[in-house]
Design an enzyme around this catalytic site. Structure first.
Site, PDB file in Angstrom:
ATOM      1  N   GLY A  60      45.485  11.450  58.035  1.00 17.81           N
ATOM      2  CA  GLY A  60      45.658  10.581  56.872  1.00 17.81           C
ATOM      3  C   GLY A  60      45.801  11.397  55.615  1.00 17.81           C
ATOM      4  N   GLN A  65      45.753  13.335  46.577  1.00 15.82           N
ATOM      5  CA  GLN A  65      45.681  14.674  47.175  1.00 15.82           C
ATOM      6  C   GLN A  65      46.930  15.507  46.878  1.00 15.82           C
ATOM      7  OE1 GLN A  65      44.312  12.917  51.132  1.00 15.82           O
ATOM      8  NE2 GLN A  65      43.234  14.887  51.079  1.00 15.82           N
ATOM      9  N   CYS A 109      38.183  17.201  55.233  1.00 13.71           N
ATOM     10  CA  CYS A 109      39.208  16.677  54.331  1.00 13.71           C
ATOM     11  C   CYS A 109      40.249  17.755  54.101  1.00 13.71           C
ATOM     12  CB  CYS A 109      38.571  16.261  53.004  1.00 13.71           C
ATOM     13  SG  CYS A 109      39.757  15.573  51.822  1.00 13.71           S
ATOM     14  N   LEU A 110      41.492  17.337  54.031  1.00 14.65           N
ATOM     15  CA  LEU A 110      42.594  18.272  53.766  1.00 14.65           C
ATOM     16  C   LEU A 110      42.462  18.912  52.386  1.00 14.65           C
ATOM     17  CD1 LEU A 110      45.459  16.086  55.252  1.00 14.65           C
ATOM     18  CD2 LEU A 110      44.725  18.300  56.164  1.00 14.65           C
ATOM     19  N   HIS A 152      38.268   6.473  54.425  1.00 12.95           N
ATOM     20  CA  HIS A 152      38.334   7.814  53.820  1.00 12.95           C
ATOM     21  C   HIS A 152      39.498   7.885  52.819  1.00 12.95           C
ATOM     22  CE1 HIS A 152      38.014  12.392  54.190  1.00 12.95           C
ATOM     23  NE2 HIS A 152      39.208  12.236  53.643  1.00 12.95           N
ATOM     24  N   GLU A 153      40.654   7.342  53.199  1.00  9.48           N
ATOM     25  CA  GLU A 153      41.832   7.417  52.308  1.00  9.48           C
ATOM     26  C   GLU A 153      41.678   6.488  51.102  1.00  9.48           C
ATOM     27  OE1 GLU A 153      43.302   9.945  52.992  1.00  9.48           O
ATOM     28  OE2 GLU A 153      42.885  10.129  55.130  1.00  9.48           O
ATOM     29  N   HIS A 156      39.676   8.004  48.442  1.00  8.50           N
ATOM     30  CA  HIS A 156      40.405   8.942  47.575  1.00  8.50           C
ATOM     31  C   HIS A 156      41.049   8.210  46.391  1.00  8.50           C
ATOM     32  CE1 HIS A 156      40.002  12.800  49.518  1.00  8.50           C
ATOM     33  NE2 HIS A 156      40.505  12.398  50.671  1.00  8.50           N
TER      34      HIS A 156
HETATM   35  C1  UDB Z   1      42.035  14.850  58.441  1.00  8.25           C
HETATM   36  N1  UDB Z   1      41.453  15.433  60.689  1.00  8.25           N
HETATM   37  O1  UDB Z   1      43.216  14.819  58.642  1.00  8.25           O
HETATM   38  F1  UDB Z   1      37.721  12.142  65.002  1.00  8.25           F
HETATM   39  F2  UDB Z   1      41.577  13.380  67.285  1.00  8.25           F
HETATM   40  C2  UDB Z   1      41.102  15.698  59.314  1.00  8.25           C
HETATM   41  C3  UDB Z   1      41.155  17.199  58.981  1.00  8.25           C
HETATM   42  C4  UDB Z   1      40.746  17.410  57.528  1.00  8.25           C
HETATM   43  C5  UDB Z   1      40.167  17.922  59.871  1.00  8.25           C
HETATM   44  C6  UDB Z   1      42.548  17.771  59.204  1.00  8.25           C
HETATM   45  C7  UDB Z   1      40.637  14.818  61.583  1.00  8.25           C
HETATM   46  O2  UDB Z   1      39.518  14.437  61.273  1.00  8.25           O
HETATM   47  N2  UDB Z   1      41.169  14.650  62.817  1.00  8.25           N
HETATM   48  C8  UDB Z   1      40.610  14.013  63.907  1.00  8.25           C
HETATM   49  C9  UDB Z   1      39.379  13.367  63.867  1.00  8.25           C
HETATM   50  C10 UDB Z   1      38.897  12.755  65.022  1.00  8.25           C
HETATM   51  C11 UDB Z   1      39.628  12.755  66.170  1.00  8.25           C
HETATM   52  C12 UDB Z   1      40.853  13.382  66.169  1.00  8.25           C
HETATM   53  C13 UDB Z   1      41.357  14.004  65.053  1.00  8.25           C
HETATM   54  N3  UDB Z   1      41.488  14.134  57.426  1.00  8.25           N
HETATM   55  C14 UDB Z   1      42.428  13.470  56.524  1.00  8.25           C
HETATM   56  C15 UDB Z   1      42.117  13.636  55.072  1.00  8.25           C
HETATM   57  O3  UDB Z   1      41.522  14.567  54.567  1.00  8.25           O
HETATM   58  N4  UDB Z   1      42.584  12.666  54.331  1.00  8.25           N
HETATM   59  O4  UDB Z   1      42.320  12.575  53.033  1.00  8.25           O
HETATM   60  C16 UDB Z   1      40.076  13.872  57.258  1.00  8.25           C
HETATM   61  C17 UDB Z   1      39.602  12.755  58.222  1.00  8.25           C
HETATM   62  C18 UDB Z   1      38.070  12.660  58.238  1.00  8.25           C
HETATM   63  C19 UDB Z   1      37.773  11.255  58.638  1.00  8.25           C
HETATM   64  C20 UDB Z   1      39.014  10.458  58.464  1.00  8.25           C
HETATM   65  C21 UDB Z   1      40.030  11.361  57.863  1.00  8.25           C
HETATM   66 ZN    ZN Z   2      40.455  13.456  52.511  1.00  9.22          ZN
END
Ligand code: UDB
Ligand code: ZN
Length: 182
Positions: A60, A65, A109-110, A152-153, A156
């Site tokens: 997401g 961001q 979080c990214l 989470h999004e 933000h």
């Molecule tokens: C992510 N990905 O994209 F539970 F298969 C995170 C990152 C920061 C580690 C890349 C992630 O949590 N992937 C994941 C989680 C699982 C199962 C799975 C893959 N974000 C997005 C972001 O920062 N958006 O602003 C953070 C996530 C944390 C919880 C939801 C979004």
């Molecule tokens: Zn985030």
């Protein structure tokens, strides 16, 4: 295309602002930004593209961001064999359960280049109303991981970071009656 260089990190003021509503019907520029956001998320999950450009595999992304203080989110996540792929303007949680859930491994979080340990309580079920890229109103019911990503999004868009929800005295305190997502 969007790369990690376009993503602002902790300390950037936009991450702590309340983002503005997108004026609808969306301007071409806003549609373009949102299209690039969903493309980034899908690209980041492609092993070849992510390794070539050094992308973290994301599920997401929210416009703040990118330093853009507007209410736009992109989500692409699989759960239970179903793909939840959304590029949305002005998303709003219109109802939610009282029950909570959380990821057993906590959240990242990214925009955060460090580990912040602890449970992040979220609503277990939510209903979101929003407008998609085609300008259509959509009403989406979510639970499990997709519900966590949406919350989470949307956080933000309100200047809230995931670690704001972690109990500072006891980051791994068990939450009563919450669903643990492994
Ligand atoms: C992510 N990905 O994209 F539970 F298969 C995170 C990152 C920061 C580690 C890349 C992630 O949590 N992937 C994941 C989680 C699982 C199962 C799975 C893959 N974000 C997005 C972001 O920062 N958006 O602003 C953070 C996530 C944390 C919880 C939801 C979004
Ligand atoms: Zn985030």
């Amino acid at each position: 295309m969007i790369t990690m260089d376009d993503i602002v990190r902790e300390g950037h003021p936009t991450l702590r602002e309340k983002a503005a509503d997108v004026v609808l019907p969306a301007a071409a520029e806003d549609k373009e930004t949102l299209t690039k956001m969903i493309e980034f998320i899908i690209n980041s999950q492609d092993p070849e593209i992510s390794s070539k450009y050094g992308l973290r595999p994301g599920i997401g992304l929210a416009a703040p961001q990118l330093g853009v203080s507007k209410r736009m989110i992109a989500i692409h996540v699989e759960d239970d064999g179903e793909v939840y792929s959304y590029a949305l303007f002005n998303p709003k949680i219109v109802s939610h359960s009282t029950q909570k859930n959380y990821l057993a491994g906590g959240e990242g979080c990214l925009s955060v280049d460090r580990e912040v340990p602890g449970y992040v309580p979220r609503y277990a079920k939510i209903t979101v109303k929003s407008v998609d890229l085609e300008g259509k109103e959509v009403k989406i019911r979510l639970k499990g991981l997709p519900a966590i990503v949406f919350q989470h999004e949307i956080d933000h868009l309100n200047g809230i970071m995931f670690y704001d929800h972690i109990n500072p005295d006891d980051p791994f305190r068990e939450l009563e009656d919450a669903i643990v997502i492994e």
